[in-house]
Scaffold this motif. Structure first.
Motif, PDB file in Angstrom:
ATOM      1  N   VAL A 132       0.970  -1.053   0.068  1.00 53.28           N
ATOM      2  CA  VAL A 132       0.099  -0.083  -0.018  1.00 53.28           C
ATOM      3  C   VAL A 132       0.944   1.272  -0.119  1.00 53.28           C
ATOM      4  N   LEU A 133       0.244   2.432  -0.568  1.00 55.08           N
ATOM      5  CA  LEU A 133       0.937   3.608  -0.384  1.00 55.08           C
ATOM      6  C   LEU A 133       0.902   4.269   1.052  1.00 55.08           C
ATOM      7  N   GLU A 134       1.719   5.142   1.389  1.00 51.55           N
ATOM      8  CA  GLU A 134       1.569   5.597   2.793  1.00 51.55           C
ATOM      9  C   GLU A 134       0.256   6.564   2.683  1.00 51.55           C
ATOM     10  N   SER A 135       0.041   7.034   1.794  1.00 48.44           N
ATOM     11  CA  SER A 135      -1.380   7.840   1.697  1.00 48.44           C
ATOM     12  C   SER A 135      -2.407   7.334   1.493  1.00 48.44           C
ATOM     13  N   CYS A 136      -2.523   5.903   1.555  1.00 52.50           N
ATOM     14  CA  CYS A 136      -3.661   5.280   1.483  1.00 52.50           C
ATOM     15  C   CYS A 136      -4.830   5.439   2.581  1.00 52.50           C
ATOM     16  N   PHE A 139      -7.238   0.617   4.769  1.00 50.26           N
ATOM     17  CA  PHE A 139      -7.441  -0.476   3.657  1.00 50.26           C
ATOM     18  C   PHE A 139      -7.727  -1.821   4.673  1.00 50.26           C
ATOM     19  N   GLU A 191      -4.898   0.878   9.226  1.00 53.89           N
ATOM     20  CA  GLU A 191      -4.695   2.247   8.690  1.00 53.89           C
ATOM     21  C   GLU A 191      -3.260   2.704   8.995  1.00 53.89           C
ATOM     22  N   ASP A 194       0.135   8.818   7.444  1.00 49.73           N
ATOM     23  CA  ASP A 194       0.773   9.508   6.440  1.00 49.73           C
ATOM     24  C   ASP A 194       1.602  10.556   7.051  1.00 49.73           C
ATOM     25  N   ASP A 230       5.364   7.653  -0.203  1.00 45.80           N
ATOM     26  CA  ASP A 230       5.376   8.478  -1.430  1.00 45.80           C
ATOM     27  C   ASP A 230       5.578   9.880  -1.026  1.00 45.80           C
ATOM     28  N   ASN A 295       1.541  13.295  -8.269  1.00 43.55           N
ATOM     29  CA  ASN A 295       0.844  12.091  -8.306  1.00 43.55           C
ATOM     30  C   ASN A 295       0.616  11.368  -9.727  1.00 43.55           C
TER      31      ASN A 295
END
Length: 298
Positions: A132-136, A139, A191, A194, A230, A295
């Motif tokens: 996963v991206l740090e900004s997701c 999830f 979670e 970010d 990210d 982005n």
């Protein structure tokens, strides 16, 4: 060692010919036997459906190839060869194999054999790896159930640090999942936190334990979550390294992708360069800049 090859003294130890006790064989054997047991257990966890005889061979090979050994081990090994007492590793291997029934029993006791789960019900992570991206933000990870679905089952879950730290990189969580009759899956929400600090990609774990009834946990019981940072411009590469074209293709586009970060506006220069094909004869030379906006990933 004197001229006739008889050992007189070794590093201050008085060695008696043929004495396995003074050579430390029993102590070394106990250490390596425990290492053999631990290796076999680890392999059983990694390959839960593999035949035990295959796991034994893998553990045996891992033990013999593992190194480096201690200085004392090599001293004992060299001493035994000079005395004609045989190879220590082979002796240890033979004795470990002779104790295999005990090891098998211990593995079966600790792993919870299938005979205690007649319904063949299994609970496990599917899949066992998430990126996963740090900004997701939030999830979900999925816990699946197979086999007999008629009974109610519960299982505990909890997060555990890897290189990612609870509270700064992700929100720690734990709890209990309750599968009712007929339920095939449950999901756990996680979670990621970010921030604006650049840091390398990190990971943490989610684990299952304490299933009721006992014996229903199946492999994998551990899921790995990789957090891609990210907070930097990213890495840039061609989607494919090699492209085969026909001469009549005309204009051909190469796709450039941006990964491991997408923060900010980045300019990437490019230019063509001769190989066996020459600019102006087989292809048209080209150079310029690719501009990736914030982005933008390709």
């Amino acid at each position: 060692m004197n001229r006739r090859g008889v050992i007189v003294q070794a590093e201050g130890d008085n060695l008696e010919m043929g004495s396995a006790e003074l050579l430390g064989l029993d102590d070394v054997h106990d250490d390596i036997k425990q290492e053999y047991i631990n290796t076999l257990k680890d392999l059983r966890q990694q390959h839960p459906h593999a035949d035990l005889s295959a796991l034994e061979r893998m553990a045996h090979e891992s033990l013999l190839n593992r190194g480096p050994k201690s200085r004392a081990f090599y001293r004992i090994q060299a001493t035994r060869k000079l005395m004609g007492s045989g190879d220590l590793l082979r002796r240890i291997s033979e004795r470990a194999q002779s104790d295999l029934s005990e090891i098998k029993a211990e593995i079966q006791r600790e792993s919870g054999a299938a005979e205690f789960n007649p319904s063949n019900t299994r609970i496990f992570f599917e899949p066992s790896k998430y990126t996963v991206l740090e900004s997701c933000g939030r999830f979900e990870v999925r816990i699946a159930r197979t086999g007999d679905l008629d009974n109610a089952i519960s299982v505990d879950y909890f997060t555990e640090d890897g290189t990612a730290q609870a509270g700064s990189d992700y929100v720690p969580t734990k709890g209990t999942l309750h599968f009712g009759p007929g339920e095939k899956e449950k999901r756990v929400a996680l979670e990621v936190i970010d921030d604006d600090v650049f840091e390398p990609d990190e990971h943490f774990f989610v684990k299952l334990r304490g299933a009721k009834p006992a014996g229903v946990l199946g492999s994998p019981t551990l899921a790995t979550v990789i957090i891609l940072d990210d907070d930097h411009g990213g890495l840039f590469k061609f989607e494919e390294q090699n492209h085969e074209l026909v001469e009549s293709v005309g204009i051909y586009e190469l796709r450039v992708i941006r990964c491991s970060g997408a923060r900010g506006r980045v300019i990437v220069p490019y230019r063509t360069e001769d190989g066996t094909a020459k600019a102006g004869k087989e292809y048209e030379a080209n150079e310029g800049q690719l501009i990736f906006e914030n982005n933008e990933s390709e």
